[in-house]
Write a protein that holds these residues in place. Structure first.
Motif, PDB file in Angstrom:
ATOM      1  N   ARG A  13      42.373  28.078  61.915  1.00 57.08           N
ATOM      2  CA  ARG A  13      41.985  28.646  63.211  1.00 57.08           C
ATOM      3  C   ARG A  13      43.209  28.907  64.069  1.00 57.08           C
ATOM      4  O   ARG A  13      43.322  29.964  64.700  1.00 57.08           O
ATOM      5  N   ASP A  16      44.994  31.961  62.637  1.00 61.26           N
ATOM      6  CA  ASP A  16      44.246  33.184  62.936  1.00 61.26           C
ATOM      7  C   ASP A  16      44.412  33.593  64.395  1.00 61.26           C
ATOM      8  O   ASP A  16      44.674  34.768  64.688  1.00 61.26           O
ATOM      9  N   LEU A  17      44.265  32.647  65.308  1.00 58.33           N
ATOM     10  CA  LEU A  17      44.407  32.968  66.730  1.00 58.33           C
ATOM     11  C   LEU A  17      45.835  33.393  67.057  1.00 58.33           C
ATOM     12  O   LEU A  17      46.040  34.332  67.841  1.00 58.33           O
ATOM     13  N   GLU A  20      46.144  36.928  65.812  1.00 56.36           N
ATOM     14  CA  GLU A  20      45.315  37.823  66.624  1.00 56.36           C
ATOM     15  C   GLU A  20      45.949  38.105  67.980  1.00 56.36           C
ATOM     16  O   GLU A  20      45.739  39.163  68.553  1.00 56.36           O
ATOM     17  N   HIS A  21      46.714  37.142  68.489  1.00 53.62           N
ATOM     18  CA  HIS A  21      47.361  37.298  69.784  1.00 53.62           C
ATOM     19  C   HIS A  21      48.802  37.812  69.639  1.00 53.62           C
ATOM     20  O   HIS A  21      49.625  37.619  70.525  1.00 53.62           O
ATOM     21  N   LEU A  62      47.891  30.383  73.701  1.00 54.43           N
ATOM     22  CA  LEU A  62      47.078  31.436  73.081  1.00 54.43           C
ATOM     23  C   LEU A  62      46.089  32.048  74.066  1.00 54.43           C
ATOM     24  O   LEU A  62      45.325  32.941  73.702  1.00 54.43           O
ATOM     25  N   VAL A  64      43.407  30.679  75.341  1.00 58.16           N
ATOM     26  CA  VAL A  64      42.041  30.314  74.979  1.00 58.16           C
ATOM     27  C   VAL A  64      41.787  28.900  75.506  1.00 58.16           C
ATOM     28  O   VAL A  64      42.715  28.199  75.900  1.00 58.16           O
ATOM     29  N   GLU A  68      37.727  26.544  72.196  1.00 63.60           N
ATOM     30  CA  GLU A  68      37.804  27.724  71.320  1.00 63.60           C
ATOM     31  C   GLU A  68      38.748  27.455  70.149  1.00 63.60           C
ATOM     32  O   GLU A  68      38.504  27.897  69.036  1.00 63.60           O
ATOM     33  N   LEU A  69      39.817  26.747  70.423  1.00 61.64           N
ATOM     34  CA  LEU A  69      40.783  26.410  69.389  1.00 61.64           C
ATOM     35  C   LEU A  69      40.166  25.477  68.351  1.00 61.64           C
ATOM     36  O   LEU A  69      40.461  25.566  67.164  1.00 61.64           O
TER      37      LEU A  69
END
Length: 74
Positions: A13, A16-17, A20-21, A62, A64, A68-69
């Motif tokens: 995760r 991925d984050l 994505e960022h 991130l 978030v 969410e993390l």
């Protein structure tokens, strides 16, 4: 080092984050959040166990929430 399912899920995760960022580089992201690149690498591989303070740093870096993390951790 033990790689438990929840550490692996968290690491994926985080990776991925981060990607994505638009943080393609672990090193640049680690510098941005004030951590060592090898520590971020260990988190993403599931070999490190982050503290609450580190979770909050990562989430803020991130943009978030900590929840969410942690959303994929069962």
């Amino acid at each position: 080092m033990t790689r438990s399912a929840h550490r692996i899920a968290f690491g994926q995760r985080l990776r991925d984050l981060r990607q994505e960022h638009d943080w393609a580089s672990q090193e640049a992201f680690a510098h941005h959040v004030g951590l060592d690149r090898t520590y971020v690498s260990g988190l993403e591989r599931g070999t490190r166990n982050p503290t609450l303070d580190v979770l909050v740093k990562l989430a803020h870096g991130l943009d978030v929430t900590p929840s969410e993390l942690l959303s994929t951790v069962k």
